[in-house]
Design a protein around this motif. Structure first.
Motif, PDB file in Angstrom:
ATOM      1  N   LEU A 193       5.593   1.231  -3.870  1.00  0.00           N
ATOM      2  CA  LEU A 193       5.065   2.595  -3.884  1.00  0.00           C
ATOM      3  C   LEU A 193       6.132   3.599  -3.436  1.00  0.00           C
ATOM      4  O   LEU A 193       6.292   4.674  -4.030  1.00  0.00           O
ATOM      5  CB  LEU A 193       3.834   2.695  -2.980  1.00  0.00           C
ATOM      6  N   VAL A 194       6.863   3.233  -2.382  1.00  0.00           N
ATOM      7  CA  VAL A 194       7.946   4.106  -1.910  1.00  0.00           C
ATOM      8  C   VAL A 194       9.002   4.273  -2.992  1.00  0.00           C
ATOM      9  O   VAL A 194       9.509   5.382  -3.223  1.00  0.00           O
ATOM     10  CB  VAL A 194       8.567   3.540  -0.618  1.00  0.00           C
ATOM     11  N   PHE A 198       5.283   4.989   5.059  1.00  0.00           N
ATOM     12  CA  PHE A 198       4.602   3.778   4.594  1.00  0.00           C
ATOM     13  C   PHE A 198       4.886   2.573   5.494  1.00  0.00           C
ATOM     14  O   PHE A 198       4.512   1.457   5.173  1.00  0.00           O
ATOM     15  CB  PHE A 198       5.028   3.462   3.157  1.00  0.00           C
ATOM     16  N   ARG A 199       5.567   2.820   6.601  1.00  0.00           N
ATOM     17  CA  ARG A 199       5.831   1.799   7.613  1.00  0.00           C
ATOM     18  C   ARG A 199       6.558   0.580   7.046  1.00  0.00           C
ATOM     19  O   ARG A 199       6.192  -0.576   7.323  1.00  0.00           O
ATOM     20  CB  ARG A 199       4.536   1.377   8.293  1.00  0.00           C
ATOM     21  N   LEU A 200       7.597   0.825   6.276  1.00  0.00           N
ATOM     22  CA  LEU A 200       8.422  -0.279   5.802  1.00  0.00           C
ATOM     23  C   LEU A 200       9.190  -0.856   6.983  1.00  0.00           C
ATOM     24  O   LEU A 200       9.618  -0.127   7.879  1.00  0.00           O
ATOM     25  CB  LEU A 200       9.386   0.204   4.721  1.00  0.00           C
ATOM     26  N   THR A 258       4.311  -8.928  -0.276  1.00  0.00           N
ATOM     27  CA  THR A 258       4.805  -8.101   0.829  1.00  0.00           C
ATOM     28  C   THR A 258       5.469  -6.816   0.365  1.00  0.00           C
ATOM     29  O   THR A 258       5.784  -5.956   1.182  1.00  0.00           O
ATOM     30  CB  THR A 258       5.823  -8.897   1.672  1.00  0.00           C
ATOM     31  N   ARG A 317       3.951  -1.907  -0.577  1.00  0.00           N
ATOM     32  CA  ARG A 317       4.315  -0.625   0.030  1.00  0.00           C
ATOM     33  C   ARG A 317       5.714  -0.206  -0.386  1.00  0.00           C
ATOM     34  O   ARG A 317       5.968   0.972  -0.656  1.00  0.00           O
ATOM     35  CB  ARG A 317       4.217  -0.723   1.547  1.00  0.00           C
TER      36      ARG A 317
END
Length: 361
Positions: A339-340, A136-138, A333, A336
């Motif tokens: 969701l993770v 998820f590109r955190l 922000t 994501r």
């Protein structure tokens, strides 16, 4: 000019030298007083509503202080130094005292097979959450922090991992908020699943201990099924907590090797003044407390005092961390990240359930 007149003239006053150490300590007082009030209110609410863990309440109160109009200004201003001190330094002190809850004897009595299954749950949950964060590109080290918090012991693991990896204190805020949110969700959801999943009280306790994040949240969840479930939950949970030391050691070792090989800090990108310690001091203290507890030299009264001290230190730390959470920024922000967190919570609950089934065979 006569000498007598010269002697009568007042000497110029010397400016008092400021003590920077004393001034910096004084700046901590307002924030630490706010933490004290927050901890007292948290314990009071927990006393009235035992199903709400005091540490969870402390985080929520901190978040409220950061977002309510009348207290938002001092929280971001004069209170900030003390609140940041609590979130960083008192967190480490609380992790040290947390070691008094762990006994090697309890883990030994589980047997090697059960211990190996619990280790497998932690490793799979950690690895799965970390790759979910990357998928998820955190940003930055957020995947690592969320993985530590969800797989081991909540905010305590996040604080320990941040110290080992030299991650900025501000970068721990969102992971702590997410692990607290999902741990609180577990308190309400897991007991509802006990019947549909056909779990006995002891199995439910094992599932809770294998999958819920913070110790207080484990207690709040497992006590619904009785004392036997609570005892099983604590043994499983504290076994997971014991894995904090080796995982933090591995993280510190990776940071040290990266800094040595690249000549720059692995996180900040700047050349470090010194290599990070192979084993952080607070981790050594954590292990020392485990040894002391395992030797059986502390009386029940001393252990109760240690438990209370741990709750106070971690409560103050979590209040300080919560006070840095902006709901507006989190909503804009942290989608994501949320969701993770939910996927990780589902993952570790599934792994924990599978572990219970394996142990029951």
């Amino acid at each position: 000019m006569p000498i007598s007149k010269t002697l009568q003239e007042p000497l110029p006053r010397r400016r008092a030298r400021k003590n920077p150490v004393r001034e910096s300590r004084a700046q901590l007082i307002p924030g630490l007083m706010a933490c004290t009030v927050g901890v007292l209110i948290s314990f009071g609410i927990h006393t009235l509503l035992p199903s709400l863990p005091a540490l969870t309440v402390a985080v929520v109160l901190g978040i409220l202080c950061a977002n309510l109009p009348r207290v938002r200004t001092p929280t971001a201003g004069s209170f900030r130094p003390g609140l940041d001190f609590a979130g960083k330094k008192l967190m480490r002190a609380g992790i040290v005292v947390l070691g008094l809850k762990l006994s090697i004897v309890d883990v030994w009595e589980l047997g090697w097979a059960t211990f190996a299954i619990i280790v497998g749950v932690v490793v799979l949950a950690f690895t799965g959450t970390y790759f979910l964060g990357k998928l998820f590109r955190l940003p930055g080290e957020t995947p690592l922090l969320i993985a530590a918090g969800f797989s081991i012991c909540g905010a305590s693991a996040i604080g320990a991992m941040a110290a080992a990896r030299r991650i900025r204190h501000t970068d721990t805020v969102m992971p702590v908020a997410l692990v607290t949110l999902c741990g609180t969700l577990a308190i309400g959801v897991l007991p509802l699943l006990m019947g549909p999943l056909s779990l006995s009280p002891i199995q439910f306790g094992e599932w809770t201990g294998a999958s819920v994040h913070d110790v207080g949240q484990v207690v709040a969840t497992a006590q619904v099924a009785g004392s036997a479930a609570l005892a099983a939950a604590l043994v499983f949970k504290l076994t997971r907590v014991m894995l904090l030391a080796p995982i933090v050691f591995i993280a510190a070792l990776a940071t040290r090797r990266s800094a040595r090989n690249q000549g720059v800090d692995a996180v900040s990108g700047q050349k470090p003044s010194s290599l990070p310690p192979l084993v952080p001091v607070f981790v050594i203290g954590f292990v020392a407390m485990i040894v002391i507890r395992s030797l059986g030299i502390l009386s029940p009264g001393m252990l109760e005092i240690g438990s209370l001290l741990q709750d106070v230190l971690l409560g103050a730390a979590l209040f300080g961390l919560g006070s840095a959470v902006s709901i507006r920024d989190l909503l804009s922000t942290g989608i994501r990240g949320s969701l993770v967190a939910l996927l990780s919570w589902t993952l570790i609950a599934t792994l924990g359930y599978g572990a219970v089934q394996l142990i029951s065979l």
